[in-house]
Write a protein that holds these residues in place. Structure first.
Motif, PDB file in Angstrom:
ATOM      1  N   ASP A   2       4.711 -71.926  -6.113  1.00 26.29           N
ATOM      2  CA  ASP A   2       4.997 -73.395  -5.753  1.00 26.29           C
ATOM      3  C   ASP A   2       3.676 -74.066  -5.971  1.00 26.29           C
ATOM      4  O   ASP A   2       2.625 -73.624  -5.684  1.00 26.29           O
ATOM      5  CB  ASP A   2       5.597 -73.670  -4.343  1.00 26.29           C
ATOM      6  CG  ASP A   2       5.782 -75.070  -4.078  1.00 26.29           C
ATOM      7  OD1 ASP A   2       5.043 -75.876  -4.434  1.00 26.29           O
ATOM      8  OD2 ASP A   2       7.092 -75.228  -3.589  1.00 26.29           O
ATOM      9  N   SER A   3       3.509 -75.186  -6.607  1.00 30.71           N
ATOM     10  CA  SER A   3       2.598 -75.818  -6.897  1.00 30.71           C
ATOM     11  C   SER A   3       1.650 -76.524  -5.799  1.00 30.71           C
ATOM     12  O   SER A   3       0.691 -77.122  -5.777  1.00 30.71           O
ATOM     13  CB  SER A   3       2.498 -76.920  -8.027  1.00 30.71           C
ATOM     14  OG  SER A   3       3.559 -78.179  -7.790  1.00 30.71           O
ATOM     15  N   TYR A  37       8.588 -79.143 -10.561  1.00 30.54           N
ATOM     16  CA  TYR A  37       7.082 -79.160 -10.375  1.00 30.54           C
ATOM     17  C   TYR A  37       6.665 -78.233 -11.109  1.00 30.54           C
ATOM     18  O   TYR A  37       7.026 -77.393 -12.012  1.00 30.54           O
ATOM     19  CB  TYR A  37       6.965 -78.838  -8.753  1.00 30.54           C
ATOM     20  CG  TYR A  37       7.568 -77.650  -8.402  1.00 30.54           C
ATOM     21  CD1 TYR A  37       6.738 -76.350  -8.068  1.00 30.54           C
ATOM     22  CD2 TYR A  37       8.593 -77.354  -8.027  1.00 30.54           C
ATOM     23  CE1 TYR A  37       7.089 -75.274  -7.817  1.00 30.54           C
ATOM     24  CE2 TYR A  37       9.422 -75.965  -7.883  1.00 30.54           C
ATOM     25  CZ  TYR A  37       8.492 -75.008  -7.529  1.00 30.54           C
ATOM     26  OH  TYR A  37       8.681 -73.664  -7.484  1.00 30.54           O
ATOM     27  N   LEU A  38       5.081 -78.169 -11.080  1.00 26.66           N
ATOM     28  CA  LEU A  38       4.272 -77.208 -12.098  1.00 26.66           C
ATOM     29  C   LEU A  38       4.448 -75.779 -11.079  1.00 26.66           C
ATOM     30  O   LEU A  38       3.972 -75.631  -9.967  1.00 26.66           O
ATOM     31  CB  LEU A  38       2.691 -77.570 -11.991  1.00 26.66           C
ATOM     32  CG  LEU A  38       2.900 -78.541 -12.941  1.00 26.66           C
ATOM     33  CD1 LEU A  38       1.408 -79.172 -13.342  1.00 26.66           C
ATOM     34  CD2 LEU A  38       3.424 -78.611 -14.476  1.00 26.66           C
ATOM     35  N   LEU A  39       5.114 -74.776 -11.898  1.00 28.45           N
ATOM     36  CA  LEU A  39       5.091 -73.530 -11.318  1.00 28.45           C
ATOM     37  C   LEU A  39       3.667 -72.706 -11.318  1.00 28.45           C
ATOM     38  O   LEU A  39       2.919 -72.904 -12.254  1.00 28.45           O
ATOM     39  CB  LEU A  39       6.007 -72.577 -12.130  1.00 28.45           C
ATOM     40  CG  LEU A  39       7.529 -72.885 -12.164  1.00 28.45           C
ATOM     41  CD1 LEU A  39       8.053 -71.804 -13.162  1.00 28.45           C
ATOM     42  CD2 LEU A  39       8.113 -73.094 -10.765  1.00 28.45           C
ATOM     43  N   GLU A  40       3.194 -72.189 -10.312  1.00 31.55           N
ATOM     44  CA  GLU A  40       2.017 -71.796 -10.103  1.00 31.55           C
ATOM     45  C   GLU A  40       1.776 -70.500 -11.123  1.00 31.55           C
ATOM     46  O   GLU A  40       0.618 -70.234 -11.816  1.00 31.55           O
ATOM     47  CB  GLU A  40       1.612 -71.169  -8.646  1.00 31.55           C
ATOM     48  CG  GLU A  40       0.207 -70.612  -8.642  1.00 31.55           C
ATOM     49  CD  GLU A  40      -0.134 -70.314  -6.987  1.00 31.55           C
ATOM     50  OE1 GLU A  40      -0.628 -69.163  -6.952  1.00 31.55           O
ATOM     51  OE2 GLU A  40       0.807 -70.591  -6.209  1.00 31.55           O
ATOM     52  N   THR A  42       3.231 -69.808 -14.051  1.00 32.97           N
ATOM     53  CA  THR A  42       3.129 -70.036 -15.448  1.00 32.97           C
ATOM     54  C   THR A  42       2.397 -71.208 -15.910  1.00 32.97           C
ATOM     55  O   THR A  42       2.101 -71.626 -17.021  1.00 32.97           O
ATOM     56  CB  THR A  42       4.384 -70.138 -16.112  1.00 32.97           C
ATOM     57  OG1 THR A  42       5.347 -71.182 -15.251  1.00 32.97           O
ATOM     58  CG2 THR A  42       5.052 -68.859 -15.921  1.00 32.97           C
ATOM     59  N   GLY A  43       2.342 -72.389 -14.823  1.00 33.55           N
ATOM     60  CA  GLY A  43       2.004 -73.707 -15.175  1.00 33.55           C
ATOM     61  C   GLY A  43       2.754 -74.436 -15.934  1.00 33.55           C
ATOM     62  O   GLY A  43       2.707 -75.629 -16.211  1.00 33.55           O
ATOM     63  N   GLU A  44       4.005 -73.944 -16.242  1.00 34.81           N
ATOM     64  CA  GLU A  44       5.115 -74.791 -16.789  1.00 34.81           C
ATOM     65  C   GLU A  44       6.008 -75.586 -15.889  1.00 34.81           C
ATOM     66  O   GLU A  44       5.970 -75.215 -14.415  1.00 34.81           O
ATOM     67  CB  GLU A  44       6.140 -73.807 -17.493  1.00 34.81           C
ATOM     68  CG  GLU A  44       5.274 -73.177 -18.619  1.00 34.81           C
ATOM     69  CD  GLU A  44       6.599 -72.224 -19.251  1.00 34.81           C
ATOM     70  OE1 GLU A  44       7.591 -72.663 -19.884  1.00 34.81           O
ATOM     71  OE2 GLU A  44       6.382 -70.966 -19.055  1.00 34.81           O
ATOM     72  N   THR A  45       6.404 -76.569 -16.051  1.00 34.18           N
ATOM     73  CA  THR A  45       7.422 -77.428 -15.079  1.00 34.18           C
ATOM     74  C   THR A  45       8.819 -76.517 -14.765  1.00 34.18           C
ATOM     75  O   THR A  45       9.395 -76.056 -15.932  1.00 34.18           O
ATOM     76  CB  THR A  45       7.735 -78.715 -15.768  1.00 34.18           C
ATOM     77  OG1 THR A  45       6.507 -79.429 -15.946  1.00 34.18           O
ATOM     78  CG2 THR A  45       8.619 -79.525 -14.838  1.00 34.18           C
ATOM     79  N   THR A  70      11.971 -72.124 -15.346  1.00 39.76           N
ATOM     80  CA  THR A  70      11.178 -73.282 -16.188  1.00 39.76           C
ATOM     81  C   THR A  70      12.300 -74.204 -16.602  1.00 39.76           C
ATOM     82  O   THR A  70      13.537 -73.682 -16.760  1.00 39.76           O
ATOM     83  CB  THR A  70      10.474 -72.681 -17.136  1.00 39.76           C
ATOM     84  OG1 THR A  70      11.212 -72.089 -18.399  1.00 39.76           O
ATOM     85  CG2 THR A  70       9.420 -71.916 -16.654  1.00 39.76           C
TER      86      THR A  70
END
Length: 183
Positions: A2-3, A37-40, A42-45, A70
């Motif tokens: 979780d971001s 939200y941004l997944l921690e 992968t950095g993808e939404t 994602t």
């Protein structure tokens, strides 16, 4: 993943929105879907589905199971759904943000209002769709017709998750595609 994790602190899933949502927003045994939200990792939404459950012999002790995907993964799944050749499946937020769209069997990702040519949905049609979603007389699960470029289109909406109405799946199909087999 979780971001919402504060920097320089150990990851604590109990502080994540998907964890809190499963604990407080849905009954045990029902899925809670997070907002995008941004997944921690992968950095993808992405979005997370979480489920609160308990063991039969410990009904007062709860556990949370969760999985994240994602938006691209979600749209790839939706790509496998059959729509007409000229129809679109849209994933959008009620605040006018187009998260992604699919036409035919091709995945398209673009910001709201972009127009990448004839293979992508027009900015004007996206505007019509989002206005219908925001209309005060809007009713989910009701199919409505809209006019665009001298064509009639049929439009239907469904919320991505039952407890919140902020992320929506919309399907828009030109009337000609629906009635072409009848001709």
């Amino acid at each position: 993943t979780d971001s919402e994790k504060p920097t320089n602190t150990p990851y604590n899933p109990s502080q994540a929105s998907w964890f809190r949502g499963a604990m407080t927003s849905t009954p045990a045994g029902s899925l809670f879907w997070s907002d995008p939200y941004l997944l921690e990792t992968t950095g993808e939404t992405g979005i997370t589905a979480s489920l609160r459950w308990s063991k039969r012999d410990e009904p007062d002790r709860f556990f949370i199971s969760a999985f994240s995907l994602t938006l691209h993964d979600l749209m790839t799944f939706m790509e496998q759904l059959e729509i007409t050749e000229n129809g679109y499946i849209l994933l959008l937020q009620k605040n006018n943000t187009l998260l992604s769209n699919i036409r035919g069997n091709n995945l398209r990702s673009s910001p709201a209002g972009s127009n990448d040519g004839s293979q992508n949905i027009s900015k004007q049609l996206i505007t019509i769709v989002t206005r219908k979603l925001q209309d005060s007389s809007f009713v989910a699960d009701k199919v409505v017709s809209v006019k665009h470029d001298n064509k009639t289109w049929w439009l239907g909406f469904k919320p991505l998750h039952d407890t919140k109405n902020d992320v929506w799946v919309a399907i828009i199909i030109p009337e000609d595609d629906i009635f072409s087999d009848l001709r």
